[in-house]
Design a protein around this motif. Sequence first.
Motif, PDB file in Angstrom:
ATOM      1  N   ARG A   1       0.848  -1.203   0.000  1.00 28.39           N
ATOM      2  CA  ARG A   1       0.000   0.000   0.000  1.00 28.39           C
ATOM      3  C   ARG A   1       0.875   1.241   0.000  1.00 28.39           C
ATOM      4  O   ARG A   1       0.530   2.267  -0.549  1.00 28.39           O
ATOM      5  CB  ARG A   1      -0.880   0.014   1.260  1.00 28.39           C
TER       6      ARG A   1
ATOM      7  N   LYS B   1       2.021  -0.915  -6.398  1.00 28.28           N
ATOM      8  CA  LYS B   1       1.296  -0.198  -5.353  1.00 28.28           C
ATOM      9  C   LYS B   1      -0.187  -0.509  -5.497  1.00 28.28           C
ATOM     10  O   LYS B   1      -0.794  -0.195  -6.524  1.00 28.28           O
ATOM     11  CB  LYS B   1       1.550   1.306  -5.506  1.00 28.28           C
ATOM     12  N   ALA B   2      -0.740  -1.179  -4.513  1.00 28.01           N
ATOM     13  CA  ALA B   2      -2.147  -1.594  -4.619  1.00 28.01           C
ATOM     14  C   ALA B   2      -2.694  -1.965  -3.253  1.00 28.01           C
ATOM     15  O   ALA B   2      -1.945  -2.126  -2.296  1.00 28.01           O
ATOM     16  CB  ALA B   2      -2.250  -2.795  -5.558  1.00 28.01           C
ATOM     17  N   GLU B   3      -4.000  -2.083  -3.187  1.00 29.88           N
ATOM     18  CA  GLU B   3      -4.676  -2.526  -1.962  1.00 29.88           C
ATOM     19  C   GLU B   3      -5.216  -3.918  -2.232  1.00 29.88           C
ATOM     20  O   GLU B   3      -6.095  -4.084  -3.076  1.00 29.88           O
ATOM     21  CB  GLU B   3      -5.878  -1.607  -1.661  1.00 29.88           C
TER      22      GLU B   3
ATOM     23  N   ASN C   1      -8.835  -4.505  -2.357  1.00 32.26           N
ATOM     24  CA  ASN C   1      -9.586  -4.013  -3.514  1.00 32.26           C
ATOM     25  C   ASN C   1      -9.179  -4.810  -4.763  1.00 32.26           C
ATOM     26  O   ASN C   1      -8.116  -4.575  -5.331  1.00 32.26           O
ATOM     27  CB  ASN C   1      -9.279  -2.516  -3.693  1.00 32.26           C
TER      28      ASN C   1
ATOM     29  N   ALA D   1      -9.887  -4.840  -7.885  1.00 30.42           N
ATOM     30  CA  ALA D   1      -9.556  -4.128  -9.136  1.00 30.42           C
ATOM     31  C   ALA D   1      -8.121  -3.613  -9.108  1.00 30.42           C
ATOM     32  O   ALA D   1      -7.434  -3.598 -10.134  1.00 30.42           O
ATOM     33  CB  ALA D   1     -10.531  -2.976  -9.345  1.00 30.42           C
ATOM     34  N   SER D   2      -7.654  -3.200  -7.930  1.00 28.99           N
ATOM     35  CA  SER D   2      -6.314  -2.590  -7.866  1.00 28.99           C
ATOM     36  C   SER D   2      -5.200  -3.627  -8.029  1.00 28.99           C
ATOM     37  O   SER D   2      -4.062  -3.279  -8.325  1.00 28.99           O
ATOM     38  CB  SER D   2      -6.132  -1.805  -6.556  1.00 28.99           C
ATOM     39  N   ILE D   3      -5.510  -4.927  -7.821  1.00 24.83           N
ATOM     40  CA  ILE D   3      -4.446  -5.935  -7.967  1.00 24.83           C
ATOM     41  C   ILE D   3      -4.574  -6.745  -9.264  1.00 24.83           C
ATOM     42  O   ILE D   3      -3.906  -7.763  -9.431  1.00 24.83           O
ATOM     43  CB  ILE D   3      -4.378  -6.892  -6.752  1.00 24.83           C
TER      44      ILE D   3
ATOM     45  N   CYS E   1      -1.574  -8.484 -11.097  1.00 25.91           N
ATOM     46  CA  CYS E   1      -0.384  -8.464 -10.222  1.00 25.91           C
ATOM     47  C   CYS E   1       0.354  -9.804 -10.267  1.00 25.91           C
ATOM     48  O   CYS E   1       1.536  -9.877  -9.935  1.00 25.91           O
ATOM     49  CB  CYS E   1      -0.746  -8.096  -8.786  1.00 25.91           C
TER      50      CYS E   1
END
Length: 289
Positions: free
Chosen positions: A33, A52-54, A57, A59-61, A64
Amino acid sequence: MNKILLAGATGYLGSFILNQLLEKGFETRVVVRNENKLPKPVIANNKLEIVKAEITNPASIAKCCKDIDVVISTVGITRQKDGLTYMDVDYQANLNLLEEAKRNCVKKFIYVSILNGDKLTHLKICQAKERFVAALKNAGLDYCIVRPTGYFSDMNELYQMAKKGRVMLFGNGENKMNPIHGSDLAEVCINAIDAGDAAISAGGPQVFTYKQIAETAFLATGKKVKITYIPNWVRKTILFLLRTFTNSRFYGPVEFFMTVLSMDLVAPKYGTFTLKAYFEELNNESLHH
């Protein structure tokens, strides 16, 4: 050589795993984060890729896990204060990561849970972790569940009490445990990349009673040994009150700590780091601050 995705890299155990992966020359991607929580020398390492992701969440990964062979997750709530529950983090965030791993054909997923977690599902933290373990077992990819007894960092509470001059223990202090240093446990996790074990229980090299852990803490602080033994009925009453009048974010860690201190947690011995040296290091740090 396998390419690794590490989730939880800024935590106690995760930071040791990250250092060792890079030392051993693994190409490593971390999901964090806040990249500022990573040590400067690590950030400069050319084998490291930072996403950089949560993890909470999905969608943010997305993506990855692209081109990743093995995922290692130490993700879990220790003392986060974001209003997230154990189910949000220990279960759902890891599940989000597992779904990504499956979509990208990752070969293996290594997850760090808790020794006897499967027998402690009445505790909020274990309930969430074990729900994820069940999902991982049914995911159809190779997996390894690492089950440590407790980290040296979990023993800080006892050290802090010793520093103040008195340690409170539940019952008679005769329950046993062999806590493990983050560096030793990191080695266990990294060895699991190539090992065929589906589960590994791991503790440190020395088995102590809680009374002996307290005495070791007093020795490091140079204070006289003063231990108060709290009867089990008091512990149960405190837990009942906490569960009734506070939320799980507050009572979860306390509930875990109080339950663990009243049972044996002994696993096969790994590593070389001693608790005595760890407490002495804590003491030196506090003297220099």
